[in-house]
Design an enzyme around this catalytic site. Structure first.
Site, PDB file in Angstrom:
ATOM      1  N   GLY A  12       1.008  -1.091  -0.072  1.00  0.00           N
ATOM      2  CA  GLY A  12      -0.014   0.081  -0.301  1.00  0.00           C
ATOM      3  C   GLY A  12       0.876   1.015  -0.277  1.00  0.00           C
ATOM      4  O   GLY A  12       2.206   1.073   0.082  1.00  0.00           O
ATOM      5  N   ASP A  36      -1.774 -12.806   4.417  1.00  0.00           N
ATOM      6  CA  ASP A  36      -3.119 -11.850   4.876  1.00  0.00           C
ATOM      7  C   ASP A  36      -3.739 -11.684   5.866  1.00  0.00           C
ATOM      8  O   ASP A  36      -4.007 -12.483   7.025  1.00  0.00           O
ATOM      9  CB  ASP A  36      -4.291 -12.598   3.743  1.00  0.00           C
ATOM     10  CG  ASP A  36      -5.673 -12.448   4.128  1.00  0.00           C
ATOM     11  OD1 ASP A  36      -6.309 -11.378   4.784  1.00  0.00           O
ATOM     12  OD2 ASP A  36      -6.606 -12.660   3.283  1.00  0.00           O
ATOM     13  N   THR A  58      -9.257  -0.261   2.394  1.00  0.00           N
ATOM     14  CA  THR A  58      -9.794   1.251   3.267  1.00  0.00           C
ATOM     15  C   THR A  58     -10.771   1.009   1.952  1.00  0.00           C
ATOM     16  O   THR A  58     -10.299   2.790   1.575  1.00  0.00           O
ATOM     17  CB  THR A  58      -7.982   1.896   2.300  1.00  0.00           C
ATOM     18  OG1 THR A  58      -7.588   1.082   1.054  1.00  0.00           O
ATOM     19  CG2 THR A  58      -6.333   1.403   3.694  1.00  0.00           C
ATOM     20  N   ASP A  94      -9.474   9.769  10.242  1.00  0.00           N
ATOM     21  CA  ASP A  94     -10.132  10.979  10.348  1.00  0.00           C
ATOM     22  C   ASP A  94     -12.015  10.266  10.287  1.00  0.00           C
ATOM     23  O   ASP A  94     -12.569  11.370  11.205  1.00  0.00           O
ATOM     24  CB  ASP A  94     -10.326  12.330   9.603  1.00  0.00           C
ATOM     25  CG  ASP A  94     -10.384  11.785   8.042  1.00  0.00           C
ATOM     26  OD1 ASP A  94      -9.985  10.670   8.242  1.00  0.00           O
ATOM     27  OD2 ASP A  94     -10.292  12.680   7.597  1.00  0.00           O
ATOM     28  N   TYR A 117     -16.515   1.554   6.852  1.00  0.00           N
ATOM     29  CA  TYR A 117     -15.328   2.172   7.455  1.00  0.00           C
ATOM     30  C   TYR A 117     -14.883   2.943   8.570  1.00  0.00           C
ATOM     31  O   TYR A 117     -14.193   1.804   9.294  1.00  0.00           O
ATOM     32  CB  TYR A 117     -14.827   2.474   5.912  1.00  0.00           C
ATOM     33  CG  TYR A 117     -13.377   3.567   6.203  1.00  0.00           C
ATOM     34  CD1 TYR A 117     -12.379   2.454   5.669  1.00  0.00           C
ATOM     35  CD2 TYR A 117     -13.333   4.865   6.785  1.00  0.00           C
ATOM     36  CE1 TYR A 117     -10.737   2.677   5.999  1.00  0.00           C
ATOM     37  CE2 TYR A 117     -11.444   4.584   6.881  1.00  0.00           C
ATOM     38  CZ  TYR A 117     -10.427   3.658   6.068  1.00  0.00           C
ATOM     39  OH  TYR A 117      -9.436   4.415   6.845  1.00  0.00           O
ATOM     40  N   LYS A 121     -12.485   1.433  11.958  1.00  0.00           N
ATOM     41  CA  LYS A 121     -11.764   1.580  11.804  1.00  0.00           C
ATOM     42  C   LYS A 121     -11.185   2.554  13.242  1.00  0.00           C
ATOM     43  O   LYS A 121     -10.485   1.434  14.279  1.00  0.00           O
ATOM     44  CB  LYS A 121     -11.130   3.879  11.581  1.00  0.00           C
ATOM     45  CG  LYS A 121     -10.671   3.077   9.736  1.00  0.00           C
ATOM     46  CD  LYS A 121      -9.519   1.695   9.400  1.00  0.00           C
ATOM     47  CE  LYS A 121      -8.223   2.839   9.651  1.00  0.00           C
ATOM     48  NZ  LYS A 121      -7.546   1.375   9.302  1.00  0.00           N
ATOM     49  N   TRP A 139      -6.869  11.673   4.746  1.00  0.00           N
ATOM     50  CA  TRP A 139      -6.695  11.732   3.232  1.00  0.00           C
ATOM     51  C   TRP A 139      -5.134  11.917   2.767  1.00  0.00           C
ATOM     52  O   TRP A 139      -4.721  12.353   1.897  1.00  0.00           O
ATOM     53  CB  TRP A 139      -6.674  13.194   2.559  1.00  0.00           C
ATOM     54  CG  TRP A 139      -8.305  14.097   3.337  1.00  0.00           C
ATOM     55  CD1 TRP A 139      -9.001  13.582   3.933  1.00  0.00           C
ATOM     56  CD2 TRP A 139      -8.836  15.112   2.534  1.00  0.00           C
ATOM     57  NE1 TRP A 139     -10.582  13.760   4.042  1.00  0.00           N
ATOM     58  CE2 TRP A 139     -10.203  15.061   3.375  1.00  0.00           C
ATOM     59  CE3 TRP A 139      -8.828  16.452   1.691  1.00  0.00           C
ATOM     60  CZ2 TRP A 139     -11.479  16.088   3.061  1.00  0.00           C
ATOM     61  CZ3 TRP A 139      -9.905  17.285   1.337  1.00  0.00           C
ATOM     62  CH2 TRP A 139     -11.163  17.467   2.106  1.00  0.00           C
TER      63      TRP A 139
HETATM   64  N1  LIG Z   1      -5.912   6.334   2.381  1.00  0.00           N
HETATM   65  C1  LIG Z   1      -6.489   7.214   3.137  1.00  0.00           C
HETATM   66  O1  LIG Z   1      -6.737   8.867   2.575  1.00  0.00           O
HETATM   67  C2  LIG Z   1      -6.785   7.452   4.754  1.00  0.00           C
HETATM   68  C3  LIG Z   1      -6.791   8.111   5.633  1.00  0.00           C
HETATM   69  C4  LIG Z   1      -7.111   7.728   6.431  1.00  0.00           C
HETATM   70  C5  LIG Z   1      -6.133   6.324   7.232  1.00  0.00           C
HETATM   71  N2  LIG Z   1      -5.816   5.797   6.392  1.00  0.00           N
HETATM   72  C6  LIG Z   1      -5.605   4.535   7.082  1.00  0.00           C
HETATM   73  O2  LIG Z   1      -3.337   4.559   6.455  1.00  0.00           O
HETATM   74  C7  LIG Z   1      -3.622   3.099   6.899  1.00  0.00           C
HETATM   75  C8  LIG Z   1      -2.920   3.011   5.243  1.00  0.00           C
HETATM   76  O3  LIG Z   1      -3.427   3.247   4.363  1.00  0.00           O
HETATM   77  P1  LIG Z   1      -2.642   3.123   2.609  1.00  0.00           P
HETATM   78  O4  LIG Z   1      -4.029   4.477   2.696  1.00  0.00           O
HETATM   79  O5  LIG Z   1      -1.193   2.783   2.870  1.00  0.00           O
HETATM   80  O6  LIG Z   1      -3.497   1.987   2.189  1.00  0.00           O
HETATM   81  P2  LIG Z   1      -3.820   1.954   0.535  1.00  0.00           P
HETATM   82  O7  LIG Z   1      -2.596   2.089   0.091  1.00  0.00           O
HETATM   83  O8  LIG Z   1      -4.700   1.278   0.176  1.00  0.00           O
HETATM   84  O9  LIG Z   1      -2.744   0.478   1.389  1.00  0.00           O
HETATM   85  C9  LIG Z   1      -3.321  -0.680   2.491  1.00  0.00           C
HETATM   86  C10 LIG Z   1      -2.943  -1.887   1.720  1.00  0.00           C
HETATM   87  O10 LIG Z   1      -3.196  -3.410   3.457  1.00  0.00           O
HETATM   88  C11 LIG Z   1      -3.424  -4.148   1.920  1.00  0.00           C
HETATM   89  N3  LIG Z   1      -4.938  -4.867   2.429  1.00  0.00           N
HETATM   90  C12 LIG Z   1      -6.040  -5.209   2.292  1.00  0.00           C
HETATM   91  N4  LIG Z   1      -6.267  -5.861   2.764  1.00  0.00           N
HETATM   92  C13 LIG Z   1      -5.719  -6.798   3.081  1.00  0.00           C
HETATM   93  C14 LIG Z   1      -5.518  -7.913   3.995  1.00  0.00           C
HETATM   94  N5  LIG Z   1      -6.480  -8.204   4.884  1.00  0.00           N
HETATM   95  N6  LIG Z   1      -4.079  -8.018   4.589  1.00  0.00           N
HETATM   96  C15 LIG Z   1      -2.994  -7.850   4.537  1.00  0.00           C
HETATM   97  N7  LIG Z   1      -3.312  -6.676   3.161  1.00  0.00           N
HETATM   98  C16 LIG Z   1      -4.164  -5.494   3.506  1.00  0.00           C
HETATM   99  C17 LIG Z   1      -3.568  -3.641   0.517  1.00  0.00           C
HETATM  100  O11 LIG Z   1      -3.772  -4.875  -0.720  1.00  0.00           O
HETATM  101  P3  LIG Z   1      -4.407  -4.893  -1.637  1.00  0.00           P
HETATM  102  O12 LIG Z   1      -3.663  -4.066  -2.606  1.00  0.00           O
HETATM  103  O13 LIG Z   1      -4.008  -6.211  -2.181  1.00  0.00           O
HETATM  104  O14 LIG Z   1      -5.581  -4.660  -0.881  1.00  0.00           O
HETATM  105  C18 LIG Z   1      -2.237  -2.631   0.372  1.00  0.00           C
HETATM  106  O15 LIG Z   1      -1.709  -2.688  -0.348  1.00  0.00           O
HETATM  107  C19 LIG Z   1      -4.613   2.539   6.875  1.00  0.00           C
HETATM  108  O16 LIG Z   1      -5.263   1.974   8.006  1.00  0.00           O
HETATM  109  C20 LIG Z   1      -5.874   3.304   6.770  1.00  0.00           C
HETATM  110  O17 LIG Z   1      -6.590   3.107   7.176  1.00  0.00           O
HETATM  111  C21 LIG Z   1      -5.500   6.412   5.271  1.00  0.00           C
END
Ligand SMILES: NC(=O)c1ccc[n+]([C@@H]2O[C@H](COP(=O)([O-])OP(=O)(O)OC[C@H]3O[C@@H](n4cnc5c(N)ncnc54)[C@H](OP(=O)(O)O)[C@@H]3O)[C@@H](O)[C@H]2O)c1
Length: 266
Positions: A12, A36, A58, A94, A117, A121, A139
């Protein structure tokens, strides 16, 4: 050198940034294919000093249609990461807030998630345990994966104008800046920490800034959340600030945007 850090969700955008930030410490980086997190930890993982749990469900809209899947990824996944019994940094959102405030949310504000979601969280925070660092951030964008910056760069190259939501306000946070803050964080006491970029804007403001910085000629049509019409409700206001002493401070979101565009060679 034996690795000091294990990163889940290593494929990710945050997982990639964390691997880079901690590379010199030795990183075990596990993608979904390697662990996983809906399943218990695989056998034979090396002993590390920290687990940086970046794996998560996500897909905010997809969670509305599959709440059990989202809970398995976010709540079950965090519980499994905590089972490693190693100091844990996990990431929350957030979207645990309802967005009714008009000044930044601090750690002592009561969460009230409006989406599946957001609820998963919030539950994941409890699953992390009392000794974990729980980073609420917002974000996120970076140089890999699908995110708002990369989507705007693509669409801006294809279209003359684009409709973007102008009634949600938050702090677009660059994963490179967040990863650097995690290094500071692990020297501080555990618990919930709000860590997001300085400054705030709407998605429409952010899109305009992307086009301006990238020299793309694409007009932003400002629309409402209702007009955009997504399955999951989003908070109208979800700016995060920390009230905790010594909290890591991130650069302004526009600085993060420039760093990301540099990284993308734009
Ligand atoms: N993105 C945002 O805007 C945002 C905002 C606030 C907080 N966050 C939090 O920040 C953290 C990182 O988010 P990110 O933006 O880096 O998200 P991301 O780019 O979607 O990365 C999430 C990663 O987790 C993997 N994943 C999903 N389900 C899984 C599972 N069951 N086992 C192992 N890996 C799994 C995904 O793999 P696949 O690609 O194969 O699905 C992806 O590689 C998360 O906790 C998210 O909730 C994100």
């Amino acid at each position: 050198m034996s690795p000091r850090v294990l990163v889940t969700g290593a494929g990710g955008q945050l997982g990639v940034a964390l691997q880079e930030e901690f590379a010199a410490d030795g990183v075990v980086a596990l993608t979904r294919a390697e662990w996983d997190v809906t399943q218990p930890p695989p056998a034979g993982l090396p002993a590390v000093d920290f687990v940086l749990h970046a794996a998560a469900w996500t897909d905010v809209d997809g969670a509305e249609a599959d709440p059990q899947g989202a809970a398995a990824g976010n709540v079950g996944g965090t519980q499994h990461a905590a089972e490693l019994g190693v100091p844990l940094v996990t990431f929350s959102s957030d979207y645990v807030f309802d967005g009714r405030k008009r000044e930044p949310y601090v750690e002592s504000d009561a969460p009230n998630p409006q989406s599946v979601y957001g609820r998963t969280k919030l539950q994941s925070e409890a699953a992390a345990g009392d000794d974990a660092w729980i980073v609420r951030t917002a974000w996120l964008f970076g140089w890999t994966s699908t995110n708002f910056v990369r989507t705007m760069l693509r669409l801006g190259g294809e279209r003359d104008e684009i409709s973007v939501v102008a009634d949600q306000r938050g702090s677009p946070t660059y994963v490179g800046h967040l990863a650097a803050a995690v290094r500071e964080l692990v020297e501080l006491p555990p618990g919930v920490w709000h860590i997001a970029a300085d400054g705030d804007c709407t998605w429409a403001d952010f899109a305009e800034a992307i086009f301006e910085e990238a020299g793309i000629d694409c007009r932003v049509l400002r629309i409402t959340t209702e007009e955009f019409g997504r399955p999951a409700p989003r908070p109208a206001y979800s700016v995060l600030r920390s009230e905790r002493p010594g909290a890591p401070q991130l650069p302004h979101w526009r600085e993060g945007l420039r760093a990301c565009l540099d990284r993308l060679g734009v």
